[in-house]
Design a protein around this motif. Structure first.
Motif, short mmCIF file in Angstrom:
data_model
loop_
_atom_site.label_atom_id
_atom_site.label_comp_id
_atom_site.label_asym_id
_atom_site.label_seq_id
_atom_site.Cartn_x
_atom_site.Cartn_y
_atom_site.Cartn_z
N ASP A 81 -2.86 13.34 37.53
CA ASP A 81 -3.13 14.68 38.03
C ASP A 81 -4.47 14.77 38.78
N ILE A 82 -5.44 13.98 38.35
CA ILE A 82 -6.81 14.08 38.87
C ILE A 82 -7.37 12.67 39.08
N LEU A 83 -8.04 12.49 40.20
CA LEU A 83 -8.80 11.27 40.44
C LEU A 83 -10.22 11.66 40.80
N ILE A 84 -11.19 11.15 40.04
CA ILE A 84 -12.60 11.33 40.34
C ILE A 84 -13.15 9.99 40.78
N ASN A 85 -13.51 9.88 42.05
CA ASN A 85 -14.04 8.63 42.60
C ASN A 85 -15.56 8.65 42.54
N ASN A 86 -16.11 7.95 41.54
CA ASN A 86 -17.55 8.01 41.31
C ASN A 86 -18.25 6.67 41.55
N VAL A 87 -17.50 5.60 41.85
CA VAL A 87 -18.15 4.30 42.04
C VAL A 87 -19.02 4.34 43.30
N GLY A 88 -20.22 3.81 43.18
CA GLY A 88 -21.12 3.73 44.32
C GLY A 88 -22.56 3.85 43.88
N GLY A 89 -23.45 3.70 44.83
CA GLY A 89 -24.87 3.82 44.53
C GLY A 89 -25.67 2.82 45.33
N PRO A 95 -36.26 0.20 54.61
CA PRO A 95 -35.91 0.55 55.98
C PRO A 95 -34.82 -0.39 56.51
N TYR A 96 -34.02 0.10 57.41
CA TYR A 96 -32.81 -0.61 57.83
C TYR A 96 -33.10 -2.02 58.35
N GLU A 97 -34.19 -2.18 59.09
CA GLU A 97 -34.47 -3.49 59.67
C GLU A 97 -34.77 -4.55 58.62
N HIS A 98 -35.02 -4.14 57.38
CA HIS A 98 -35.31 -5.09 56.32
C HIS A 98 -34.06 -5.50 55.53
N TYR A 99 -32.91 -4.91 55.82
CA TYR A 99 -31.67 -5.34 55.19
C TYR A 99 -31.16 -6.61 55.87
N THR A 100 -30.60 -7.51 55.08
CA THR A 100 -29.90 -8.66 55.64
C THR A 100 -28.44 -8.28 55.89
N PRO A 101 -27.74 -8.99 56.78
CA PRO A 101 -26.32 -8.68 56.97
C PRO A 101 -25.49 -8.72 55.68
N PRO A 102 -25.68 -9.71 54.80
CA PRO A 102 -24.91 -9.66 53.54
C PRO A 102 -25.23 -8.43 52.69
N GLN A 103 -26.47 -7.98 52.70
CA GLN A 103 -26.81 -6.78 51.94
C GLN A 103 -26.14 -5.55 52.54
N ILE A 104 -26.08 -5.45 53.85
CA ILE A 104 -25.41 -4.32 54.50
C ILE A 104 -23.94 -4.30 54.11
N GLU A 105 -23.30 -5.46 54.16
CA GLU A 105 -21.88 -5.51 53.78
C GLU A 105 -21.69 -5.17 52.31
N ALA A 106 -22.60 -5.62 51.45
CA ALA A 106 -22.49 -5.32 50.02
C ALA A 106 -22.61 -3.82 49.76
N GLU A 107 -23.51 -3.15 50.46
CA GLU A 107 -23.67 -1.70 50.29
C GLU A 107 -22.38 -0.96 50.69
N VAL A 148 -29.91 3.24 54.85
CA VAL A 148 -28.96 3.49 55.94
C VAL A 148 -27.56 2.97 55.63
N PRO A 149 -27.38 1.74 55.12
CA PRO A 149 -26.00 1.30 54.85
C PRO A 149 -25.29 2.17 53.81
N TYR A 150 -26.02 2.58 52.77
CA TYR A 150 -25.45 3.49 51.77
C TYR A 150 -25.09 4.82 52.42
N ALA A 151 -25.97 5.33 53.27
CA ALA A 151 -25.68 6.59 53.96
C ALA A 151 -24.42 6.46 54.80
N ALA A 152 -24.26 5.32 55.48
CA ALA A 152 -23.07 5.10 56.30
C ALA A 152 -21.81 5.08 55.43
N ALA A 153 -21.90 4.44 54.27
CA ALA A 153 -20.75 4.39 53.37
C ALA A 153 -20.37 5.78 52.89
#
Length: 256
Positions: A81-89, A95-107, A148-153
């Motif tokens: 009847d109900i689905l609560i999607n809470n996974v994330g964080g 700052p975005y320039e300090h993320y590595t590509p694998p970290q961006i994908e992981a987020e 930024v990657p979290y915000a995009a997600a």
């Protein structure tokens, strides 16, 4: 005065239920009469096990994990009847320039795909029964700093909420989201990343998030778990029967 029983014998799946907002939502659904499947990849979720609460440990970043969760609820109760999607964080704060590509994908995998997969897994049964309520947990961090990657997600979560609502309103399924602001919660028993020592620079960047969050809130404070859970339960309940496709900010006036 007795508490309302809005979810008597409703079947609810709550993802990310081992800690924080997800755990509080699962507890309050059970207290209001729901049969709850509490899902997390951490064994901490077992602490919620009860006559009315079934627990399941799966990785919802995979389609197989989401399908297993939906099937577990159907096998136990025959409906969802109900689905609560809470996974994330946010896993990292910088700052975005300090993320590595694998970290961006992981987020993105952490904060978008569990919601995509879980919605996909429950829709067939909800469509067949002609009813259902999905509440996705987004974030006011779609307008913030150092994640930024979290915000995009979470921006993706908002978009899928609106689109799913369009597709399923005539099928009796409501799809909404809440966007929590900063929320006080007990210390995480399992950290979001595997760093064993706190990086001093990361601590500075995280404090910038805290400062910005408080500054952006009209109430100048963090919320608490019950304030977040109350908004989620409202949208999941029949009290919100004429609300769909909505993203509700719950950030003390910060609209995200």
């Amino acid at each position: 005065m007795t508490a309302p029983v809005r979810f008597h014998q409703k079947v609810a799946i709550v993802t990310g239920a081992a800690q924080g907002i997800g755990r509080r939502v699962a507890e309050r659904l059970q207290a209001e009469g729901a049969w709850v499947l509490a899902v997390d990849r951490s064994e901490l979720v077992r602490e919620l096990a009860d006559e009315a609460v079934l627990t399941l440990e799966v990785d919802l970043e995979t389609v197989e994990g989401a399908q297993a969760a939906a099937q577990a609820a159907l096998d136990k109760w025959g409906r969802i009847d109900i689905l609560i999607n809470n996974v994330g964080g946010t896993i990292w704060t910088r700052p975005y320039e300090h993320y590595t590509p694998p970290q961006i994908e992981a987020e993105i995998r952490r904060s978008l795909f569990p919601t995509l997969w879980s919605c996909h897994a429950v829709l067939p049964s909800m469509q067949k029964q002609g009813s259902g309520a999905i509440v996705n947990v987004s974030s006011i961090a779609t307008r913030s700093i150092n994640r930024v990657p979290y915000a995009a997600a979470k921006g993706g979560v908002n978009a899928l909420t609106a689109s799913l609502a369009f597709e399923n309103a005539q099928r009796g399924i409501r799809v909404n989201a809440v966007s929590p602001g900063g929320t006080e919660a007990p210390p995480r028993r399992i950290p979001r990343n595997t760093q064993t020592q706190e990086d001093p620079q990361e601590a500075i960047w995280y404090q910038q998030i805290v400062d910005q969050t408080v500054a952006s809130s009209l109430m100048k404070r963090y919320g608490n778990l019950d304030e977040q859970a109350a908004s989620i339960l409202f949208l999941a309940s029949d009290e919100a029967s004429y609300i769909t496709g909505t993203v509700l900010p719950v950030g003390g006036g910060d609209q995200g």
